[in-house]
Every structure is written in structure tokens, then in C-alpha cells.
Design an enzyme around this catalytic site. Sequence first.
Site, mmCIF file in Angstrom:
data_model
loop_
_atom_site.group_PDB
_atom_site.id
_atom_site.type_symbol
_atom_site.label_atom_id
_atom_site.label_comp_id
_atom_site.label_asym_id
_atom_site.label_seq_id
_atom_site.Cartn_x
_atom_site.Cartn_y
_atom_site.Cartn_z
ATOM 1 C CG ASN A 211 78.365 3.460 -70.695
ATOM 2 O OD1 ASN A 211 77.106 3.191 -70.105
ATOM 3 N ND2 ASN A 211 79.275 4.254 -70.530
ATOM 4 C CG ASP A 280 87.271 2.568 -67.995
ATOM 5 O OD1 ASP A 280 87.059 3.384 -66.928
ATOM 6 O OD2 ASP A 280 86.834 1.491 -68.285
ATOM 7 C CE LYS A 290 79.403 11.482 -91.398
ATOM 8 N NZ LYS A 290 78.352 11.199 -92.357
ATOM 9 C CB ILE A 309 84.715 10.759 -61.125
ATOM 10 C CG1 ILE A 309 84.715 11.390 -62.495
ATOM 11 C CG2 ILE A 309 84.040 12.123 -60.345
ATOM 12 C CD1 ILE A 309 83.369 11.411 -63.311
ATOM 13 C CG PHE A 325 76.755 1.604 -58.158
ATOM 14 C CD1 PHE A 325 76.649 2.335 -57.389
ATOM 15 C CD2 PHE A 325 76.056 0.636 -58.488
ATOM 16 C CE1 PHE A 325 75.546 2.792 -56.758
ATOM 17 C CE2 PHE A 325 74.826 0.689 -57.716
ATOM 18 C CZ PHE A 325 74.488 1.692 -56.914
ATOM 19 C CE LYS A 339 86.385 -2.152 -60.490
ATOM 20 N NZ LYS A 339 85.292 -2.302 -61.567
ATOM 21 C CE LYS A 343 87.050 2.489 -59.206
ATOM 22 N NZ LYS A 343 86.921 3.347 -60.075
#
Length: 395
Positions: A211, A280, A290, A309, A325, A339, A343
Site C-alpha cells: 500500500n 488485511d 513467477k 496485531i 491509527f 474503531k 479494538k
Amino acid sequence: MNLAGKKIVLGLTGGIACYKAAEFTRALIKAGATVQVVMTEAARHFITPVTMQALSGHTVYTDQWDSRIANNMAHIDLSRGADAIIIAPCSADFMRKLVHGAADDLLSTLCLARPHDVALLVAPAMNVEMWDKPATQRNVAQLKSDGITLLGPASGDQACGETGLGRMLEPEQLLEALTGFFQPKVLSGKRVLITAGPTFEPIDPVRGITNLSSGKMGYALARAAQAAGAHVTLISGPTALAVPLGVTCIPVTTARNMHEAVMSHIGEQSVFIAVAAVADWRVAEVSTQKIKKQATSSPSLQFETNPDILASVAALPSPPFCVGFAAESDDLLVQGAAKRERKNIPLLVGNIGHQTFGKDDNEIVLFDAQGHQALPRASKDSLAVTLIAEIARRL
Ligand code: C5P
């Protein structure tokens, strides 16, 4: 980095690393400091006072008998009102002088005559053999016990062609160390674990899924926590960033690598800050070869869910203070609050994903059990200092 209003006396002694002092002066001024340069006779063989004067914007003093200061007491006047004296580069010989209280040139006399509240920091620069000698190491130990702060040296290729400890820190590392020196030590003695950057989930030996996280916020927090006196471990996915000075970095690739590294270090931590943008999902079956392009079909990938985690740490019987975060794309206030509860963590930092990834500044909202508080847009470095102060206050 912010040194606004700080008055720094920069001392140069003889060494090839004097060329880095020019860049360091520019960096200090850019950070808002006022720089007064003092050079020894030996330093003048490596860089001219004219260069240092042009960069610092102030008269450079080199001679203790210089009559340009009205009372002829440069060794007194130059250190009064200073926040710190930093000797960069500091030669082996100048370290000896500091140890013995020598006052035989302007810079050594200035150091000896400094008031007790003017900090003295030295950035040693010398050949590896000179650094290794018992005499130098005795001087290093004495300087430390005299309350003088040593910055570096670093290890690596030296101008003399040899390799090892003795390189002066780079200008940006010196700036980082000096900025950190002025931070209040609100996390003194605490251990802080931080995850940062993206993770990378392989598809085959040459492809993968990642990302846009640059790691900048996590690394800024590592720097700020270290500057606040904490012992910092940074578990980082692949980034292009330099590891902050004094921080232990464990490089990892996949979410499972990161999970394993976090769980094996979490034991003694007081604080866990999960900044990493963890994938995720991972590809269920990673091809060992490949995957070849087919003329008529494209491959389809099956995914498995990665461990969360932060949730694993928060679920420990006695977890450290956990900070998460959340990078959302919309509806930040609702998503962030939900969230944090999901969490089960005391503090969550929310931001808008596409406004933060790769950027040097950010706009964040803090969520806790009482509600939320938005902070104005600022550099990630200064937000990190604010966040560390906020975490320290809640510990
Ligand atoms: O659920 P979401 O991925 O949005 O949560 C983001 C927060 O959870 C961040 O603090 C991130 O570092 C952490 N996280 C994690 N492990 C995961 C996914 C997210 O620690 N697998």
C-alpha cells in the site's frame, strides 16, 4: 525539526568533517536557530571563516585576542544567553582539552567559561584507530561523567580510506539529536514499541501486494519518543527512510513477520503504537515461480486474513498502553470512534488515508473514551511531538 528561538554556539575544531559543519549551519538556521560560529586555528585549515560567516550570518570568531568585541571578552560574551554549545566536528585533541579544563584558545576557554545552564554537546570526528585508543576512550568516559553529551560517532568509510567508528554524524542526524536534546524527557525510562510503514504480501517471487504508506508518521513518532527519553523499538515494513538515531529497528516484510516480531518484543513495553498500514489479507498460496502471462486467461488469487496485531496486543492479560491509527476515506468521526471501541484501546488517532500517505504533514483527530479532539494540520514531526506528550500525560 523546530529550534525556533534557540541560540546555538557552533564550535569547529580541526578535521575533514568541517565540510559537514557548513551544511549543519544551514540546517540549524532553517530550523529557526541563531548560530554563532567559533573556530579553532586547526579548523581554519579545513574550511574558511568566510564560508561559515556567510552561512551563519554572524561574525565568526577564531582568536581569543580578537578586539572586535567591545570588552575584549569573547570567551564570556559568546556563551552568555546561549542555549547550547555544540562542537562539531570535535577532534580527539579537543576532547582531551575539554577533559583537562584547558583554556588555551578561544573555543576551549569559551567551553570552560560557559555558565552551568548552557549545555555542551560534542560530535567526535576522527580516524578509527584514534577513536579506539584507550586514551580517547578514557576521555569519552570522563566527558560523559562531566555531563557533556556525545553525539556519535558513526561507523563507516572514512576520508582517510580506513573504515570503522569515528565518522561525524551527518548534518541531519546532528539536527535531529539537537532537537531531541531540547525536548522534555516525558517518557524517561519507558519502553515504546512502534510499528510503521506498509507490509508487503508476496504473490510470487517478483510480485506482491502493498500500500501507499511511506512510514513517515511512524518514524516521526519513533524520533519523538526517543527524544522524550524512551527506549524505542521500531518494527518497520519496507520504507525508504533512515532509522532514527538511537532507535532499534527490526525490518520486516509481511503482516505475519510483523505480528511475530511485535509479539516477541511486547513483554517489557510500556507503550505500543501501531502506526503500520498492515495488509488485511495475504495471498493464500504464494507461487514459488513467477506466474506466467497467459494469452487467454488471467490468474485469480485466493486470500486469507492476516492477524490483527493491535487487537492481539490489546487482548493480552496486561497490555501496554495501546495507541492505534485509523486511515479512513470518509466519515472519520463515526468510523474513528467505532474503531477505538472495537479494538478496545484507550487512544486512537484518525486521519484521512489519501491526505496522509506519503505526505510530510497531516491533519489528525484523537479519539478516547471521552470523545474526540481535532488537531490542526501540522508537520508529521510536530504532530509526533504533540502525540508523545499526550501519551505521556495519559500513562
Ligand atoms: O482495522 P484497521 O486496519 O483500520 O485498523 C488500523 C489500526 O490497526 C492501525 O493502528 C494498524 O497499525 C492496526 N492493525 C494491525 N494489524 C492489522 C491491521 C491493522 O495492527 N492486521
